[in-house]
Design an enzyme around this catalytic site. Structure first.
Site, mmCIF file in Angstrom:
data_model
loop_
_atom_site.group_PDB
_atom_site.id
_atom_site.type_symbol
_atom_site.label_atom_id
_atom_site.label_comp_id
_atom_site.label_asym_id
_atom_site.label_seq_id
_atom_site.Cartn_x
_atom_site.Cartn_y
_atom_site.Cartn_z
ATOM 1 N N CYS A 78 -3.376 39.962 -13.050
ATOM 2 C CA CYS A 78 -4.640 40.108 -12.301
ATOM 3 C C CYS A 78 -5.820 39.661 -13.146
ATOM 4 O O CYS A 78 -6.740 38.992 -12.659
ATOM 5 C CB CYS A 78 -4.845 41.564 -11.884
ATOM 6 S SG CYS A 78 -3.547 42.162 -10.799
HETATM 7 C C1 BEZ Z 1 -0.179 42.104 -13.237
HETATM 8 O O1 BEZ Z 1 -1.257 41.816 -12.711
HETATM 9 O O2 BEZ Z 1 0.127 41.698 -14.352
HETATM 10 C C2 BEZ Z 1 0.817 42.945 -12.503
HETATM 11 C C3 BEZ Z 1 0.361 43.877 -11.572
HETATM 12 C C4 BEZ Z 1 1.293 44.671 -10.916
HETATM 13 C C5 BEZ Z 1 2.645 44.511 -11.164
HETATM 14 C C6 BEZ Z 1 3.069 43.540 -12.065
HETATM 15 C C7 BEZ Z 1 2.159 42.750 -12.748
#
Ligand code: BEZ
Length: 211
Positions: free
Chosen positions: A45
């Site tokens: 994210c």
């Molecule tokens: C991420 O943004 O890295 C992420 C968010 C939720 C689950 C897996 C990865």
């Protein structure tokens, strides 16, 4: 019920990192992209939000406003913005909606319980000036999106809204387009003065009309 292409994008009021908004009013008369991410302080994210901030001028050139959403609280978004600025070599420049009550997530069906019953998946909605949904995309949490693809789609949507063409596989702005099947052969010389390359009666290419 899931939103479909051509549906009116639901309006809502929300708290964002740039103040409270009413969505339709915030969209104004241009195009919009609403995209969700699962959770603040997660690696993918953070890279996605930084990538979009770096591309802001490309969205602006196309009269597109971008806004992100997740189910985190405003305070968390504000701390996340510091992390994005620190780690992604950019300065955040678009709002993130705080949706702890999952109101926006519910309206846009961004929580897919069989994937995760708490957090939003990576949804994308491209919304036209008529506030109708022009594209939807859903990615899993583990896969960061290719935001250049969203620019490519915007280029196609804006072109095909004005000209009677479609865009072929992997088309990018500037490449030949396909003359819409609704255009009769006898209309082509007037409608497409740059000419046509006829491969099949139903597959007729023409140089991009607005270039
Ligand atoms: C991420 O943004 O890295 C992420 C968010 C939720 C689950 C897996 C990865």
């Amino acid at each position: 019920m899931a939103l479909r292409l051509g549906d009116l994008a639901p309006d809502f009021t929300a708290e964002t990192t740039e103040g409270n908004i009413r969505f339709h009013e915030w969209l104004g008369n241009g195009w919009g992209i609403l995209f969700s991410h699962p959770k603040d302080y997660t690696p993918v994210c953070t890279t996605e939000l930084g990538a979009v901030a770096k591309m802001k001028s490309e969205f602006e050139k196309r009269n597109v406003k971008v806004i992100a959403v997740s189910v985190d609280a405003l305070h968390d978004h504000k701390v996340l913005i510091c992390d994005i600025n620190e780690t992604q070599n950019t300065t955040m420049n678009f709002p993130i909606i705080a949706d702890p009550k999952r109101e926006v997530a519910g309206l846009y069906d961004m929580i897919h319980p069989n994937a995760d019953d708490t957090f939003t998946v990576r949804s994308v909605f491209i919304i036209g000036p008529d506030r109708k949904i022009k594209l939807t995309l859903t990615y899993p949490a583990s896969t960061g999106r290719n935001f250049l693809e969203l620019l490519r789609v915007i280029d196609s949507l804006q072109l095909t809204a004005k000209h009677r063409v479609a865009t072929p596989a992997n088309w990018v702005d500037g490449e030949d387009c396909i003359i819409s099947p609704a255009v009769k052969d006898e209309e082509i010389p007037t409608a497409f003065p740059k000419g046509q390359r006829r491969v099949k009666p139903y597959l007729r290419y023409t140089p991009q009309p607005n270039k």
